[in-house]
Scaffold this active site. Structure first.
Site, PDB file in Angstrom:
ATOM      1  N   LYS A 177       0.958  -1.076  -0.030  1.00 30.09           N
ATOM      2  CA  LYS A 177       0.092  -0.046   0.084  1.00 30.09           C
ATOM      3  C   LYS A 177       1.037   1.232   0.049  1.00 30.09           C
ATOM      4  O   LYS A 177       1.354   1.429   1.254  1.00 30.09           O
ATOM      5  CB  LYS A 177      -0.892  -0.032   1.201  1.00 30.09           C
ATOM      6  CG  LYS A 177      -2.186   0.826   1.009  1.00 30.09           C
ATOM      7  CD  LYS A 177      -2.315   2.340   0.711  1.00 30.09           C
ATOM      8  CE  LYS A 177      -2.119   2.986   2.084  1.00 30.09           C
ATOM      9  NZ  LYS A 177      -2.033   4.269   1.655  1.00 30.09           N
ATOM     10  N   GLU A 252       8.347   0.152  11.931  1.00 33.77           N
ATOM     11  CA  GLU A 252       9.392   1.127  11.799  1.00 33.77           C
ATOM     12  C   GLU A 252       9.007   2.438  11.810  1.00 33.77           C
ATOM     13  O   GLU A 252       8.450   2.890  10.837  1.00 33.77           O
ATOM     14  CB  GLU A 252      10.408   1.084  10.290  1.00 33.77           C
ATOM     15  CG  GLU A 252      10.597  -0.373  10.103  1.00 33.77           C
ATOM     16  CD  GLU A 252      12.360  -0.338  11.006  1.00 33.77           C
ATOM     17  OE1 GLU A 252      12.547   0.530  11.658  1.00 33.77           O
ATOM     18  OE2 GLU A 252      12.838  -1.622  10.681  1.00 33.77           O
ATOM     19  N   CYS A 286      13.175   9.564   8.986  1.00 31.12           N
ATOM     20  CA  CYS A 286      12.977   9.066  10.385  1.00 31.12           C
ATOM     21  C   CYS A 286      14.115   9.096  11.277  1.00 31.12           C
ATOM     22  O   CYS A 286      14.206   9.399  12.389  1.00 31.12           O
ATOM     23  CB  CYS A 286      12.240   7.598  10.281  1.00 31.12           C
ATOM     24  SG  CYS A 286      13.406   6.808   9.142  1.00 31.12           S
ATOM     25  N   GLU A 386       8.785  14.450  17.343  1.00 32.29           N
ATOM     26  CA  GLU A 386       9.554  14.423  15.962  1.00 32.29           C
ATOM     27  C   GLU A 386       8.827  15.614  14.950  1.00 32.29           C
ATOM     28  O   GLU A 386       7.631  15.664  14.973  1.00 32.29           O
ATOM     29  CB  GLU A 386       9.029  13.127  15.218  1.00 32.29           C
ATOM     30  CG  GLU A 386       9.852  13.012  14.035  1.00 32.29           C
ATOM     31  CD  GLU A 386       9.451  11.458  13.308  1.00 32.29           C
ATOM     32  OE1 GLU A 386       8.195  11.214  13.414  1.00 32.29           O
ATOM     33  OE2 GLU A 386      10.324  10.726  12.779  1.00 32.29           O
TER      34      GLU A 386
HETATM   35  P1  NAD Z   1       1.785   7.710   8.416  1.00 37.80           P
HETATM   36  O1  NAD Z   1       1.706   6.761   9.525  1.00 37.80           O
HETATM   37  O2  NAD Z   1       0.674   8.691   8.343  1.00 37.80           O
HETATM   38  O3  NAD Z   1       1.390   7.017   6.897  1.00 37.80           O
HETATM   39  C1  NAD Z   1       2.256   5.994   6.657  1.00 37.80           C
HETATM   40  C2  NAD Z   1       1.185   4.953   5.819  1.00 37.80           C
HETATM   41  O4  NAD Z   1       0.438   4.242   6.508  1.00 37.80           O
HETATM   42  C3  NAD Z   1       0.568   5.563   4.812  1.00 37.80           C
HETATM   43  O5  NAD Z   1       0.833   4.628   3.426  1.00 37.80           O
HETATM   44  C4  NAD Z   1      -0.711   5.871   5.220  1.00 37.80           C
HETATM   45  O6  NAD Z   1      -1.700   5.695   3.949  1.00 37.80           O
HETATM   46  C5  NAD Z   1      -1.234   4.447   6.013  1.00 37.80           C
HETATM   47  N1  NAD Z   1      -1.876   4.696   7.309  1.00 37.80           N
HETATM   48  C6  NAD Z   1      -2.343   5.782   7.603  1.00 37.80           C
HETATM   49  N2  NAD Z   1      -3.527   5.260   8.314  1.00 37.80           N
HETATM   50  C7  NAD Z   1      -3.523   4.038   8.341  1.00 37.80           C
HETATM   51  C8  NAD Z   1      -4.415   3.125   9.204  1.00 37.80           C
HETATM   52  N3  NAD Z   1      -5.262   3.708  10.032  1.00 37.80           N
HETATM   53  N4  NAD Z   1      -4.427   1.749   8.918  1.00 37.80           N
HETATM   54  C9  NAD Z   1      -3.443   1.337   7.974  1.00 37.80           C
HETATM   55  N5  NAD Z   1      -2.552   2.169   7.243  1.00 37.80           N
HETATM   56  C10 NAD Z   1      -2.696   3.587   7.570  1.00 37.80           C
HETATM   57  O7  NAD Z   1       3.151   8.115   8.302  1.00 37.80           O
HETATM   58  P2  NAD Z   1       3.573   9.126   7.357  1.00 37.80           P
HETATM   59  O8  NAD Z   1       3.065  10.501   7.524  1.00 37.80           O
HETATM   60  O9  NAD Z   1       3.382   8.785   5.780  1.00 37.80           O
HETATM   61  O10 NAD Z   1       5.331   9.132   7.265  1.00 37.80           O
HETATM   62  C11 NAD Z   1       5.810   9.745   8.172  1.00 37.80           C
HETATM   63  C12 NAD Z   1       6.017   9.044   9.467  1.00 37.80           C
HETATM   64  O11 NAD Z   1       6.811   7.781   9.109  1.00 37.80           O
HETATM   65  C13 NAD Z   1       7.306   9.728  10.407  1.00 37.80           C
HETATM   66  O12 NAD Z   1       6.816   9.421  11.907  1.00 37.80           O
HETATM   67  C14 NAD Z   1       8.529   8.911  10.212  1.00 37.80           C
HETATM   68  O13 NAD Z   1       9.251   9.155  11.326  1.00 37.80           O
HETATM   69  C15 NAD Z   1       7.930   7.636  10.051  1.00 37.80           C
HETATM   70  N6  NAD Z   1       9.037   6.894   9.146  1.00 37.80           N
HETATM   71  C16 NAD Z   1       9.719   5.843   9.946  1.00 37.80           C
HETATM   72  C17 NAD Z   1      10.822   5.025   8.964  1.00 37.80           C
HETATM   73  C18 NAD Z   1      11.546   4.101   9.610  1.00 37.80           C
HETATM   74  O14 NAD Z   1      12.252   3.154   8.792  1.00 37.80           O
HETATM   75  N7  NAD Z   1      11.686   4.052  11.035  1.00 37.80           N
HETATM   76  C19 NAD Z   1      11.086   5.781   7.730  1.00 37.80           C
HETATM   77  C20 NAD Z   1      10.293   6.501   7.226  1.00 37.80           C
HETATM   78  C21 NAD Z   1       9.493   7.281   7.701  1.00 37.80           C
END
Ligand code: NAD
Length: 486
Positions: A177, A252, A286, A386
């Protein structure tokens, strides 16, 4: 770049399809204007993708294959991406905002995952366990079956590559997704998988809203394993859905990672760490170096250097930033930019000072100045939460124990760094930091080969390195009672 298609479909069971929930608009953050539309998957689309993946799994198409053959197919995906790197990078910059040179680095990084895990496909060996006379016992590592992978918008292509490469190398069929803000570049991976010879259903790539397609995927009863990269609140929702179906997941999540800079550190060299640690991808990383905890005797010098790094960066459209190391692009959206500005504003209200930056650019698009904050104390919101933007918080420390207390003083624990000429100080910090990865004298040292993942609210499980393989397989033990006879 070849012309940007106006509409991008999802890839389910080997076919390009519309979304039953309609379409989503993708915006160019450098202009604020519409870029393209993407199919918006609903629960029915998710179900079709999961059923297709399940069919592939049950057919044995991926598992019966000799691992080296599967590994070669995984590697072929990476080669395809490299062959189309210019086009893919242009799409990535257009939808995400990052400089085009960073987008090219991301395509190369994505290809590297397929190379590395393609190589690992034939390394998963079981063991033979001695049980005494009359018994033969051995273990095998089998894929879970259907791997669901939910991707964030900051490094969409690399994040798809990271999970998909390990998932396929271990013989899982995958449903990905993609993020709603940056889904376009990810669709190239489907073309690559088709070219590499994966059967229909082995790789499914769909876009849709998190609470719609994402929630349907993570709650699907025929998903056998989930890998999620994203924010903490979504991670909790996904872990809850996984728990209801009793399937494992890898989380992650975010970070508030700190570099401890000792009085003997090489501050001239540290300028490169500031550049890479907090201003690459406009700080939307991240494992960003979002806090620098510096010995009070070097505080002023460090701030001066950080300010000069920040001011040296020209901020503007990613497409115009072609040379490696050059400038900073837009944040992913105006909403994300305004969220980062809000952190700066509240930090100032709590007593922090803006040494440089802190404002949006006076032009269309989601641009923000590279920002350095001083006078930050560990209890402030900006030191604990963050920001996910180009905002560096500088915090002074008195002695080593104080530095470690500040570094470990958040709920996160993704990565950490220590900068010193003293091996003793470095190894003490490496041992004491509550983080899944510690960098000594170079932020982001390491690579695809080195395991990556969080302590605390930064998540659990490991991606990258050989450790990641264990997330995608389960161990079966076979115990044989030898009965003799012909
Ligand atoms: P997010 O959690 O808003 O979304 C991530 C993904 O989850 C998207 O594809 C989104 O559509 C999906 N999603 C949202 N709500 C959902 C639900 N209820 N059920 C299932 N899927 C759902 O995060 P973001 O804003 O896209 O990304 C930023 C965050 O990601 C930051 O906190 C960052 O630190 C983290 N991040 C972590 C890593 C790592 O490897 N640790 C890498 C990149 C980003």
């Amino acid at each position: 770049m070849t012309e940007m298609p106006a509409y991008w479909q999802n890839y389910i069971d080997g076919a390009w399809v519309d979304g039953e929930a309609g379409r989503l608009a993708v915006v160019d953050p450098a202009t604020g204007e519409a870029l393209a539309e993407v199919a918006r998957a609903g629960a029915g689309d998710v179900d079709r993708a999961v059923q297709a993946a399940r069919r592939v799994h049950l057919s044995g198409a991926l598992t019966a294959m000799r691992p080296v053959e599967r590994g070669r197919m995984v590697q072929a995906i990476g080669r395809w991406l490299l062959e189309h790197a210019d086009d893919i990078a242009a799409v990535l910059t257009a939808e995400q905002g990052k400089p085009i040179w960073e987008a090219r680095t991301e395509v190369a990084g994505a290809a590297r995952y397929f190379e590395y895990y393609g190589n690992q496909a034939e390394t998963l060996e079981g063991r033979s366990i001695p049980l005494g006379g009359g018994y033969v016992d051995y273990t095998v590592h089998e894929p879970y079956g259907v791997s669901a992978q939910i991707i964030p918008w900051n490094f969409p292509l690399e994040m798809v590559a990271r999970s998909l490469s390990a998932g396929l190398a271990t013989g899982n069929a995958c449903v990905v997704k993609t993020p709603e803000l940056t889904p376009l570049a990810c669709t190239h991976v489907a073309r690559a998988a088709e070219w590499a010879g994966f059967p229909p259903g082995a790789v499914n790539i769909l876009c849709g809203l998190g609470e719609e397609a994402g929630a349907a995927l993570s709650a699907h009863p025929q998903v056998n394993q989930i890998v999620f990269t994203g924010s903490v609140p979504t991670g909790i929702a996904i872990a809850t859905a996984a728990a209801r179906n009793v399937v494992p997941c890898v989380l992650e999540l975010g970070g508030k990672s700190a570099a401890i800079v000792h009085d003997d550190a090489d501050l001239a060299a540290f300028e490169t760490d500031i550049r890479r640690g907090i201003f690459v991808n406009a700080g939307q990383v991240c494992s960003a170096m979002s806090r620098v905890i510096v010995h009070e005797s070097r505080h002023d010098e460090l701030v001066e250097r950080a300010v000069s790094v920040a001011r040296s960066l020209s901020v503007g459209p990613g497409a115009e930033r072609t040379e490696a190391g050059e400038g900073m692009g837009a944040l992913v959206s105006e909403g994300q930019r305004d969220r980062a500005l809000g952190f700066v504003e509240r930090a100032q209200a709590q007593g922090a000072a803006v040494a440089t930056g802190g404002r949006k650019l006076n032009r269309p698009g989601a641009f923000m100045e590279p920002t350095v904050l001083t006078g930050v104390t560990p209890d402030m919101e900006v030191a604990r939460e963050e920001v996910f933007g180009p905002v560096l918080s500088v915090i002074p420390f008195r002695d080593e124990a104080h530095a470690l207390e500040i570094a470990n003083g958040t709920e996160y624990g993704l990565v950490g760094g220590v900068f010193t000429r003293s091996l003793d100080r470095a190894t003490r910090a490496a041992g004491a930091m509550r983080a899944g990865q510690v960098f000594v004298n170079e932020w982001f040292a390491g690579g695809v080969e080195t395991p990556f993942g969080g302590y605390g609210k930064s998540g659990y499980g490991r991606e990258k390195g050989r450790e990641a393989l264990w997330n995608y397989v389960q161990t079966k033990n076979v115990a044989i009672r030898m009965r003799g006879g012909a």
